[in-house]
Scaffold this motif. Sequence first.
Motif, short mmCIF file in Angstrom:
data_model
loop_
_atom_site.label_atom_id
_atom_site.label_comp_id
_atom_site.label_asym_id
_atom_site.label_seq_id
_atom_site.Cartn_x
_atom_site.Cartn_y
_atom_site.Cartn_z
N PHE A 97 0.97 -1.16 -0.16
CA PHE A 97 0.02 -0.02 0.11
C PHE A 97 0.91 1.32 0.16
O PHE A 97 2.14 1.35 0.53
CB PHE A 97 -0.94 0.09 1.25
CG PHE A 97 -2.18 -0.86 0.86
CD1 PHE A 97 -3.22 -0.53 0.42
CD2 PHE A 97 -1.90 -2.47 1.40
CE1 PHE A 97 -4.41 -1.52 0.38
CE2 PHE A 97 -2.87 -3.21 1.39
CZ PHE A 97 -4.32 -2.76 0.84
N ASN A 99 0.66 3.82 1.91
CA ASN A 99 1.10 4.34 2.99
C ASN A 99 1.43 3.16 4.02
O ASN A 99 1.62 3.13 5.12
CB ASN A 99 -0.07 5.24 3.88
CG ASN A 99 -1.41 4.34 4.12
OD1 ASN A 99 -1.17 3.27 3.77
ND2 ASN A 99 -2.35 5.02 4.57
N ALA A 101 0.17 0.46 5.18
CA ALA A 101 -0.87 0.03 5.94
C ALA A 101 -0.45 -1.01 6.87
O ALA A 101 -1.01 -1.96 6.98
CB ALA A 101 -1.91 -0.42 4.99
N LEU A 102 0.69 -0.55 7.70
CA LEU A 102 0.96 -1.47 8.96
C LEU A 102 0.06 -1.45 9.94
O LEU A 102 -0.44 -0.35 10.22
CB LEU A 102 2.19 -1.08 9.41
CG LEU A 102 3.74 -1.40 8.47
CD1 LEU A 102 4.86 -0.89 8.93
CD2 LEU A 102 3.79 -2.61 7.76
#
Lengths: 257, 280
Positions: A97, A99, A101-102
């Motif tokens: 992703f 950003n 998306a962690l």
Amino acid sequence: MEKVKFIPDTNKSVITIKNLKKSFGDLEVLRGVDLNLYQGENLVVLGRSGTGKSVLIKVISGLLKKDSGYVHVLGYDMEKIVPKELQYLRRKIGFSFQNSALYDSMTVRENLEFPLVRNRRNLTRKEINLAVEDVLEGVGLLQTINQMPSELSGGQRKRIGIARTLILRPEVMLYDEPTAGLDPITCIDINNLINEVQTTYNTSSIIITHDLTCAKATGDRIVMLLEGQFQRQGSFDEVFNTDDERVKTFYDYNFVK
Amino acid sequence: MFLQLYICELIYYIILASKNRTGTKKAVISRRLDTLFSNLNDVFQFLMRFFRETFLPPYEFKEVVRQCYEVGYKSLPLITMTGFITGLVFTKQSRPSLEEFGAASWLPNLIAIAVVRALAPLVTALICAGKVGSNMGAELGSMRVTEQIDAMEVSGTNPFKFLVVSRVLATTFMIPVLSMYAGFVGLMGSFINVNDEEQTSYTTFFQQAFDSIVFLDIFSSLTKAILFGFTIGIVGCYQGYNSSKGTEGVGKAANMAVVVSMFLIFIEETLIVQVVAVMR
């Protein structure tokens, strides 16, 4: 750094898209996209923000539903796919992703374990640890294993995001703006990582970007999305060797001419 | 339970539309009714999905236990304080009225009935709607807007089961436990006041208190608490899981989680009181 040209086997298409259309209300984003992703190649999709690049890979991964057209991913027709098949297919698709998306509430280790323990339920604790450490070592961030995502830099987050997808050994990688918001040196690291993933894991990838340096460094083939359709296709030089003002402007602004 | 809310919303829309004198009355009603029924359908689908996913394997036991810890254990200080103060203040405020009739000795009975039947589940639910419901709305909302839920989905896992089912089960299990605890702490608060004023012993106070409580009181109290817990969980998760429009959407999800669940809790309380009154 320009990569060595890869000549794909055009008989082995892992993703086939024909006349794909997608709208949001009155806004027509994709207006008949045709695309083939061949086995082992890195395909870069270039285009300005808001042209539907991310929408394209979200349709491929089944996060968004198409309005019309034909989307075939790793032998599955996305129109007829049932939830169980979709879940199985998603194990073979890695999605990085924009950003990263962690998962904020989990450590790096837990982030990487999350898809693994839920997709390979027969693994022992030792095997899980080994897989996590192996893939983290692959992206050069083994030392961050017990850190929280909030403690990582933007580049590290991107790498961990990619590592999390690699833990399931995907056949296809989808990168959404992998170098967005990173400094030039970290961008080069990410570009190198994308190329390493291609050779080490033998993946076929779609890289969504508007960064021409990234496109040049990672792409075996480049397509340009303009006004909801692919207008130009070929190598980096082939795509930009044109009189089309829209393409020339895109090139000029990227390299600040 | 969502039906009542939507009926109110429907009436509101119709009144609003009838007040609109710009000539677009029909269009306004039509658009708002469309939205209303679309929302109603979404809520129904969400509920159905919850029941389906709850019973289908694989199960997320570990996450349910973690959420029970988050909802239950971490709410204990707040519930202790509010429960204790409720019991203490309620006793203090009731005393003058009972003393007027020479019935101050009935205080333990009165407090026990009030706390067990109504105050404990209601106060617990309202506190948890504010604390837990808003937390769920904001947490899931921010996970939605930062694509963390999408990331779970594309990695071949089931975010609904992990995020929604575990949280709703946790509130459904833990709110009754917290409610019982709040009841006990509330009675302790009351006892301190009664003991201070009348030197009533612990045994006498609690014997008198429990004499006035029947099985139906405890049963209805627990049923209410279970329903309140389910409401808080499902509303918080629904608002968060379906949030959009960036940070504004996260704030709205947290806000709506509290407002809607409190509204529903009061409606449920009213309905259950009516049903129990018939059964009594």
